[in-house]
Scaffold this motif. Sequence first.
Motif, mmCIF file in Angstrom:
data_model
loop_
_atom_site.group_PDB
_atom_site.id
_atom_site.type_symbol
_atom_site.label_atom_id
_atom_site.label_comp_id
_atom_site.label_asym_id
_atom_site.label_seq_id
_atom_site.Cartn_x
_atom_site.Cartn_y
_atom_site.Cartn_z
ATOM 1 N N ILE A 368 33.914 59.712 36.784
ATOM 2 C CA ILE A 368 34.597 60.744 36.008
ATOM 3 C C ILE A 368 34.130 60.731 34.551
ATOM 4 N N TYR A 369 34.029 59.533 33.968
ATOM 5 C CA TYR A 369 33.674 59.433 32.556
ATOM 6 C C TYR A 369 32.179 59.222 32.323
ATOM 7 N N LYS A 370 31.424 59.168 33.429
ATOM 8 C CA LYS A 370 29.967 59.019 33.348
ATOM 9 C C LYS A 370 29.587 57.795 32.502
ATOM 10 N N LEU A 371 30.182 56.663 32.877
ATOM 11 C CA LEU A 371 29.968 55.410 32.158
ATOM 12 C C LEU A 371 29.467 54.330 33.110
ATOM 13 N N ILE A 372 28.904 53.287 32.526
ATOM 14 C CA ILE A 372 28.643 52.050 33.276
ATOM 15 C C ILE A 372 29.568 51.016 32.658
ATOM 16 N N LEU A 373 30.808 50.980 33.110
ATOM 17 C CA LEU A 373 31.824 50.157 32.460
ATOM 18 C C LEU A 373 32.775 49.501 33.443
ATOM 19 N N PHE A 374 33.540 50.287 34.162
ATOM 20 C CA PHE A 374 34.648 49.755 34.962
ATOM 21 C C PHE A 374 34.156 48.892 36.130
ATOM 22 N N THR A 375 33.146 49.378 36.831
ATOM 23 C CA THR A 375 32.642 48.609 37.979
ATOM 24 C C THR A 375 31.991 47.294 37.546
ATOM 25 N N PRO A 376 31.145 47.279 36.491
ATOM 26 C CA PRO A 376 30.598 45.983 36.044
ATOM 27 C C PRO A 376 31.676 44.992 35.602
ATOM 28 N N VAL A 377 32.723 45.479 34.927
ATOM 29 C CA VAL A 377 33.815 44.581 34.525
ATOM 30 C C VAL A 377 34.506 44.009 35.761
ATOM 31 N N LEU A 378 34.685 44.845 36.769
ATOM 32 C CA LEU A 378 35.304 44.374 38.004
ATOM 33 C C LEU A 378 34.436 43.308 38.674
ATOM 34 N N ILE A 379 33.110 43.458 38.574
ATOM 35 C CA ILE A 379 32.205 42.437 39.106
ATOM 36 C C ILE A 379 32.494 41.080 38.464
ATOM 37 N N ILE A 380 32.701 41.088 37.156
ATOM 38 C CA ILE A 380 32.974 39.843 36.442
ATOM 39 C C ILE A 380 34.323 39.256 36.849
ATOM 40 N N MET A 381 35.312 40.127 37.077
ATOM 41 C CA MET A 381 36.668 39.656 37.347
ATOM 42 C C MET A 381 36.956 39.405 38.825
ATOM 43 N N ILE A 382 36.124 39.918 39.732
ATOM 44 C CA ILE A 382 36.379 39.759 41.171
ATOM 45 C C ILE A 382 36.537 38.296 41.581
ATOM 46 N N PRO A 383 35.667 37.366 41.136
ATOM 47 C CA PRO A 383 35.875 35.971 41.548
ATOM 48 C C PRO A 383 37.253 35.441 41.170
ATOM 49 N N ARG A 384 37.706 35.740 39.940
ATOM 50 C CA ARG A 384 39.023 35.264 39.523
ATOM 51 C C ARG A 384 40.133 36.009 40.269
ATOM 52 N N TYR A 385 39.953 37.289 40.445
ATOM 53 C CA TYR A 385 40.966 38.096 41.142
ATOM 54 C C TYR A 385 41.205 37.576 42.552
ATOM 55 N N ILE A 386 40.144 37.372 43.313
ATOM 56 C CA ILE A 386 40.299 36.964 44.717
ATOM 57 C C ILE A 386 40.773 35.520 44.836
ATOM 58 N N TRP A 387 40.327 34.642 43.949
ATOM 59 C CA TRP A 387 40.670 33.227 44.062
ATOM 60 C C TRP A 387 41.914 32.834 43.281
ATOM 61 N N TYR A 388 42.404 33.731 42.420
ATOM 62 C CA TYR A 388 43.572 33.360 41.612
ATOM 63 C C TYR A 388 44.729 34.345 41.737
ATOM 64 N N GLY A 389 44.582 35.383 42.539
ATOM 65 C CA GLY A 389 45.715 36.216 42.864
ATOM 66 C C GLY A 389 45.758 37.572 42.195
ATOM 67 N N HIS A 390 46.725 38.380 42.642
ATOM 68 C CA HIS A 390 46.833 39.773 42.222
ATOM 69 C C HIS A 390 47.244 39.934 40.757
ATOM 70 N N ILE A 391 47.720 38.865 40.134
ATOM 71 C CA ILE A 391 48.073 38.957 38.717
ATOM 72 C C ILE A 391 46.855 39.355 37.889
ATOM 73 N N TYR A 392 45.661 38.946 38.321
ATOM 74 C CA TYR A 392 44.452 39.282 37.562
ATOM 75 C C TYR A 392 43.981 40.698 37.857
ATOM 76 N N ALA A 393 44.375 41.243 39.000
ATOM 77 C CA ALA A 393 44.144 42.670 39.230
ATOM 78 C C ALA A 393 45.024 43.476 38.290
ATOM 79 N N LEU A 394 46.272 43.030 38.111
ATOM 80 C CA LEU A 394 47.189 43.720 37.210
ATOM 81 C C LEU A 394 46.645 43.701 35.784
ATOM 82 N N ARG A 395 46.195 42.548 35.330
ATOM 83 C CA ARG A 395 45.697 42.444 33.956
ATOM 84 C C ARG A 395 44.439 43.280 33.759
ATOM 85 N N THR A 396 43.568 43.274 34.771
ATOM 86 C CA THR A 396 42.369 44.110 34.681
ATOM 87 C C THR A 396 42.745 45.584 34.683
#
Length: 422
Positions: A368-396
């Motif tokens: 929508i915003y024609k950016l390279i931003l949200f998906t790369p940030v999610l790449i960085i946070m996915i390891p913590r999100y999956i191994w440390y719980g949904h609280i990190y999905a909320l913060r992201t």
Amino acid sequence: MAPFSLKLLTFTLILTILITLPDSTLSFLFPVSFAISVIYALRYLYNEKWLYSLVLVFYITPFIYLFFPEDYLGQLYPLEYLFGFVKSNQEELKSLFTVGSLSLLNLLTLFGSSESGKIFINTNYIKSISKINSNILGIIGTLLLFLALPLTNNLAIIGGYVDSLNSTGAGVFLILSSALLVFNFTNAKYKALPLIYLLIFFAWGLLNGRRVEQLGILILLAYYFCRKYLLNESKKLNWYIAVTVLIALVPIVNIIFNFWGYYRIGEEFDWGRLTITTAPGIIYAIASTISLQKFGVSPDGDFFGNYILRFFGVPLEDFSSWVQEVNFTLGGMHIIAEPFMYYGTLGAILSSVILFLFMRFAEAADRIYKLILFTPVLIIMIPRYIWYGHIYALRTFQVFILLIAIIESYKFIRKIQKRGAL
């Protein structure tokens, strides 16, 4: 392409079958579902869909220890009763994985598009960031990093490891810092300076004992350089070779991260207890959750209600912390555990749905915003999100909402300025 209604019907039918199967059958299917997940993870990796591959890899990794001999597995835990939780709940762990992994795979295959799972999902990017603006973004991102991981938390290299991300503010600051630095790197015309800022993020996190986001940074950089220099029709073979080499380097990276894990808590590196970083602790944490549910012990509130309150800043106890208070854990909490505690086997499916919807949200925001931003940030946070719980999905997600608000405000101001110029 099959219509959405048919895909939804297929997904519902598969989940209905999984839910109605007894635990013994689901446990028997565990090796099959694990093998299928590995195959798809490799397939996505070679086909550029690194987000999907990364999600599957981190989702399944803790469960690999269910294949290990009991003698070896028992040596990984400092206390014998910890291993007892894993041993006594093996069938439940296997059945839970089967339901969760197969529901996740069905979501990825049925509802993912040809571009889904790729980090750089379009070619219509914004204009390149100038050197001056790039430097400003880098400085702001680095300052946010220091706010998230200040010297007062004690650098691991001089004082010992302190997990400062337990506080909401620290977690949000770290994610926002990574967002600015990643946006700076992916959109800047000249990459040298943004790369330096990104490496500062990597090094400062390591000095503070962090490994999870640092792993995400390594994956993001590996993808960027492989895609930039090796991915075109004439060099397709080079892409496959590079990906294969990266897979071969995984054990070396794991050994380095194991060494740093021991060093940050002041212990000597022990080859006899070499693990896949914190994966043994995570499989134990899931087993501990299963044991608590068997005894009818559960946290206060409701899964969705708690996260709605947390989104608006109401300080509630983190689920992982709650489990650790009841049963001592080694840290970490797989995303499958908390929904399972509230909803049983249905929670494993719910966890996969939330994860998939979050990935699609990030991809949609980039389009929508024609950016390279949200998906790369999610790449960085996915390891913590999956191994440390949904609280990190909320913060992201909170950071993503903030970024969207900033972008929309900027667009509104620009529109007003253009009207004023007319």
